[in-house]
Design a protein around this motif. Sequence first.
Motif, mmCIF file in Angstrom:
data_model
loop_
_atom_site.group_PDB
_atom_site.id
_atom_site.type_symbol
_atom_site.label_atom_id
_atom_site.label_comp_id
_atom_site.label_asym_id
_atom_site.label_seq_id
_atom_site.Cartn_x
_atom_site.Cartn_y
_atom_site.Cartn_z
ATOM 1 N N UNK A 176 30.150 27.446 -2.460
ATOM 2 C CA UNK A 176 29.212 26.878 -1.485
ATOM 3 C C UNK A 176 28.703 27.958 -0.547
ATOM 4 N N UNK A 177 29.578 28.835 -0.146
ATOM 5 C CA UNK A 177 29.173 29.903 0.766
ATOM 6 C C UNK A 177 28.053 30.726 0.145
ATOM 7 N N UNK A 178 28.207 31.011 -1.132
ATOM 8 C CA UNK A 178 27.187 31.810 -1.806
ATOM 9 C C UNK A 178 25.818 31.149 -1.680
ATOM 10 N N UNK A 185 20.362 30.247 1.590
ATOM 11 C CA UNK A 185 19.459 29.131 1.866
ATOM 12 C C UNK A 185 18.999 29.123 3.314
ATOM 13 N N UNK A 186 18.057 28.273 3.577
ATOM 14 C CA UNK A 186 17.494 28.195 4.927
ATOM 15 C C UNK A 186 18.510 27.577 5.880
ATOM 16 N N UNK A 187 18.234 27.715 7.148
ATOM 17 C CA UNK A 187 19.170 27.187 8.139
ATOM 18 C C UNK A 187 19.234 25.666 8.048
ATOM 19 N N UNK A 188 18.147 25.085 7.613
ATOM 20 C CA UNK A 188 18.141 23.625 7.447
ATOM 21 C C UNK A 188 19.177 23.216 6.409
ATOM 22 N N UNK A 189 19.158 23.915 5.302
ATOM 23 C CA UNK A 189 20.111 23.592 4.248
ATOM 24 C C UNK A 189 21.535 23.949 4.639
#
Lengths: 254, 254
Positions: B64-66, B71-75
């Motif tokens: 998940x960290x990867x 990803x964007x801050x939203x995601x």
Amino acid sequence: MEYTVKKLAELAGISTRTLRYYDEIDILKPARINSSGYRIYGETQIDKLQQIMFYRELGVGLDSIKTILCSSSFNKHDALREHHGKLLDKKQQLELLIANVEKTIAMTEGRTYMSDKEKFEGFKKKMIEENELKYGKEVREKYGNGTIDSFNQKIKNMSEEQYDLIQKLTDDLNEAIKSAYEEGDPSSQLAQKACELHKMWLLNYWDQYSKEAHMGLVQMYVDDERFTAYYDKIAPGCTVFLRNAMRIFTGVEE
Amino acid sequence: MEYTVKKLAELAGISTRTLRYYDEIDILKPARINSSGYRIYGETQIDKLQQIMFYRELGVGLDSIKTILCSSSFNKHDALREHHGKLLDKKQQLELLIANVEKTIAMTEGRTYMSDKEKFEGFKKKMIEENELKYGKEVREKYGNGTIDSFNQKIKNMSEEQYDLIQKLTDDLNEAIKSAYEEGDPSSQLAQKACELHKMWLLNYWDQYSKEAHMGLVQMYVDDERFTAYYDKIAPGCTVFLRNAMRIFTGVEE
DNA sequence: ATAAACCTTTACGCAACGTGAATGTCAAGA
DNA sequence: TCTTGACATTCACGTTGCGTAAAGGTTTAT
């Protein structure tokens, strides 16, 4: 009544693989093996399986279960108490984790609420993540949880204007540190102004200010490589310079 | 500033193996590799590692960290909320587990307190473990937690005399069921006496008795293979016989 | 020059099975 | 009787996040 793997598995609500695995690790052997090599289980095995599943539901590891089932009820009780302790530890740890995640979520929510346009992306990334990550532990240890909690609370409650103000303040601060450092004298007016700016910057996050705490923080910048690295980005060596200037500013000898 | 694995590992407080692993799973690649094949990291990598460790401390999986880091801050926010949900589930599950373990410990403690000589070993094993394991879930579902909780409470509060009494009652009950079953008539006096004994036996565990609940329990014996197997140990087929007798005894049609 | 301290890749181990693959067995229907 | 389908068997790899050797090359210090 005799059971094949499938039958027993269905009865117990587990998979056949699990039964074979239990056979493999000698935790539940079939009563016998028929001429075709099939595992055949009897009543005794059902009872044992029930006990296994009972402990398994309590989260006990199979290895422990194996020893538990072979030991006296006294030792069973002991094992359960040990297991209980482990679970409590796990729970506490989990609660800490959850609290941290909640805090982080609250922070990002506060941010996104204030600006849909990701206007503060850089600010947030630097301030919140770096602060929580780098500063969080140390500040907690030195000044208690209250300090960083109120820090987070303050961030959440900040208006967009305040954000801009702090952003500007941060820039001014860095600029001031840089110029003062280039001049080279920690007691210079420029250096002392930089200290003043650093104090103003700090006041945005600290509930109560003290010279001692301020001095302690800056000394920590010097002591910890990670802090040093962060501040030395402004100019190599300026962390120590800031500390020296701060000694004069606060009058605290550390 | 450039860092080899060891340097960076010490800086971050992790192992070199971890760094090599992060390289392997493409979560943190070194800035470059020198002529001897050594991994060389730079500032950029330090920053990224800090972010990785930040999320890791929140218990987020490396996989998940990867994706989060790319990803964007939203995601990121979304991912954190999902993670939060998972943690809450885990916590709830853990709390249930702990409650169960505590209950079990309380039971065994009650038992060992009452008899140092493991006099009731067989009784306890049959009554408590089998009851909690086999009956626990079903009784909970049908009659609520209160029923089984008060059951446990009662067991804890029982005196040695009471244990002996129940033990005897259980034996009498089984004997009665057996004889009645051999006679073959559910409406016979013997069969009705067995029902009466079953009721008396039950009254030791239930706070309030009702014909409907009693009938429901016995019907459950028939419906669930595990219960059937347990009672059929007395005599094959006697579970159904007991149910039929109980219909007459309680006058409940189910 | 030689040892100490560092670096590399390769690979098994951990918990508790899930999930195939390849193959053998058994009861039943055409 | 032959085939089909549901069952059984034994490997054996995959999962998570590294720990822990093993076997060997590089750099640094004495």
